[in-house]
Design a protein around this motif. Structure first.
Motif, PDB file in Angstrom:
ATOM      1  N   ARG A   1       0.811  -1.220   0.000  1.00  0.00           N
ATOM      2  CA  ARG A   1       0.000   0.000   0.000  1.00  0.00           C
ATOM      3  C   ARG A   1       0.842   1.266   0.000  1.00  0.00           C
ATOM      4  O   ARG A   1       0.312   2.370  -0.103  1.00  0.00           O
ATOM      5  CB  ARG A   1      -0.912  -0.003   1.227  1.00  0.00           C
ATOM      6  CG  ARG A   1      -1.927  -1.122   1.220  1.00  0.00           C
ATOM      7  CD  ARG A   1      -2.833  -1.061   2.446  1.00  0.00           C
ATOM      8  NE  ARG A   1      -3.744  -2.174   2.457  1.00  0.00           N
ATOM      9  CZ  ARG A   1      -3.531  -3.325   3.105  1.00  0.00           C
ATOM     10  NH1 ARG A   1      -2.433  -3.501   3.819  1.00  0.00           N
ATOM     11  NH2 ARG A   1      -4.411  -4.300   3.039  1.00  0.00           N
ATOM     12  N   SER A   2       2.179   1.077   0.158  1.00  0.00           N
ATOM     13  CA  SER A   2       3.082   2.223   0.230  1.00  0.00           C
ATOM     14  C   SER A   2       4.499   1.776  -0.119  1.00  0.00           C
ATOM     15  O   SER A   2       4.780   0.577  -0.199  1.00  0.00           O
ATOM     16  CB  SER A   2       3.084   2.802   1.646  1.00  0.00           C
ATOM     17  OG  SER A   2       3.688   1.870   2.541  1.00  0.00           O
TER      18      SER A   2
ATOM     19  N   ASP B   1       5.858  -0.467   2.572  1.00  0.00           N
ATOM     20  CA  ASP B   1       5.464  -1.874   2.414  1.00  0.00           C
ATOM     21  C   ASP B   1       6.357  -2.580   1.397  1.00  0.00           C
ATOM     22  O   ASP B   1       6.777  -3.722   1.609  1.00  0.00           O
ATOM     23  CB  ASP B   1       4.010  -1.991   1.950  1.00  0.00           C
ATOM     24  CG  ASP B   1       3.006  -1.579   2.997  1.00  0.00           C
ATOM     25  OD1 ASP B   1       3.343  -1.530   4.192  1.00  0.00           O
ATOM     26  OD2 ASP B   1       1.848  -1.288   2.601  1.00  0.00           O
TER      27      ASP B   1
ATOM     28  N   THR C   1      -5.608  -3.126  -4.090  1.00  0.00           N
ATOM     29  CA  THR C   1      -4.271  -3.205  -3.498  1.00  0.00           C
ATOM     30  C   THR C   1      -3.403  -4.197  -4.261  1.00  0.00           C
ATOM     31  O   THR C   1      -3.847  -5.308  -4.570  1.00  0.00           O
ATOM     32  CB  THR C   1      -4.365  -3.633  -2.019  1.00  0.00           C
ATOM     33  OG1 THR C   1      -5.113  -2.646  -1.309  1.00  0.00           O
ATOM     34  CG2 THR C   1      -2.989  -3.776  -1.382  1.00  0.00           C
TER      35      THR C   1
ATOM     36  N   LYS D   1      -1.375   4.525  -6.117  1.00  0.00           N
ATOM     37  CA  LYS D   1      -1.821   4.633  -4.725  1.00  0.00           C
ATOM     38  C   LYS D   1      -0.678   4.326  -3.759  1.00  0.00           C
ATOM     39  O   LYS D   1      -0.567   4.946  -2.700  1.00  0.00           O
ATOM     40  CB  LYS D   1      -2.991   3.665  -4.504  1.00  0.00           C
ATOM     41  CG  LYS D   1      -3.659   3.772  -3.150  1.00  0.00           C
ATOM     42  CD  LYS D   1      -4.967   3.005  -3.094  1.00  0.00           C
ATOM     43  CE  LYS D   1      -4.740   1.518  -3.119  1.00  0.00           C
ATOM     44  NZ  LYS D   1      -5.954   0.737  -2.844  1.00  0.00           N
ATOM     45  N   ALA D   2       0.210   3.401  -4.142  1.00  0.00           N
ATOM     46  CA  ALA D   2       1.343   3.021  -3.286  1.00  0.00           C
ATOM     47  C   ALA D   2       2.542   3.950  -3.472  1.00  0.00           C
ATOM     48  O   ALA D   2       3.525   3.828  -2.744  1.00  0.00           O
ATOM     49  CB  ALA D   2       1.750   1.578  -3.586  1.00  0.00           C
ATOM     50  N   GLY D   3       2.482   4.867  -4.429  1.00  0.00           N
ATOM     51  CA  GLY D   3       3.584   5.801  -4.655  1.00  0.00           C
ATOM     52  C   GLY D   3       4.758   5.189  -5.396  1.00  0.00           C
ATOM     53  O   GLY D   3       5.892   5.649  -5.263  1.00  0.00           O
TER      54      GLY D   3
END
Length: 182
Positions: A30-31, A34, A60, A122-124
């Protein structure tokens, strides 16, 4: 993004689905933190090749080692996308170097890119503008085989029948046992 996009159900062999209870679900990304955590814990040999990924119904990204079945990575459920993905470290983060929709268990269409791009954004995670290798799948209406179409050759690899050019495999009804044995 939850529920957005086309859903893909598992259409692969039953032995792939049977492996689900014995395999962990893919690691949720999610990032960038992660992704850092997952890659730091991964076997060094796994970092040298693309990973198996799925995009779950919540949008995700989930990762597993390449030798993992996509259906296990998805916990047996439907997905918005699936394939293989590779990363390279860059100053300040990670960038996707390769990404495909190559999953013979889910046979996602190239239109699944929207879900993949959304999960990466979304996770960059920096990403390309589209799949670096897009795969087209078709379901043979004669023998029931799932086919990966190469070089626009819409011929079944198993029985030699012509494949439909405009219908993805999950949209087709599975042939009966009688039809498969012809």
């Amino acid at each position: 993004m939850a529920g957005a996009g086309r859903r893909y159900r598992y259409v692969g062999p039953t032995d792939g689905q049977a492996s689900v209870p014995d395999a962990p679900e893919g690691w949720p990304i999610r990032s960038l933190v992660d992704l850092d955590t997952y890659l730091a814990a991964a076997d060094p040999r796994d970092r040298d090749e693309p990973f198996t990924y799925v995009i779950d119904l919540g949008g995700t990204l989930r990762l597993a080692p390449r030798r993992s079945e996509h259906v296990a990575c998805a916990g047996g459920g439907e997905v918005l996308g699936a394939g293989e993905i590779a990363f390279a470290g860059e100053r300040g983060g990670w960038v996707v170097t390769e990404v495909s929709n190559h999953s013979t268990g889910y046979c996602p269409g190239p239109i699944s890119w929207a879900a993949v791009a959304g999960a990466l954004d979304k996770a960059g995670i920096c990403r390309p503008e589209c799949f670096t290798a897009a795969v087209v799948f078709r379901h043979c209406l004669d023998c029931g085989e799932r086919n990966l179409v190469r070089d626009d050759d819409y011929i079944c690899a198993l029985c030699g029948a012509e494949l439909p050019e405009d219908v993805e495999p999950r949209m087709m009804a599975q042939p009966s046992t009688d039809q498969r044995s012809r």
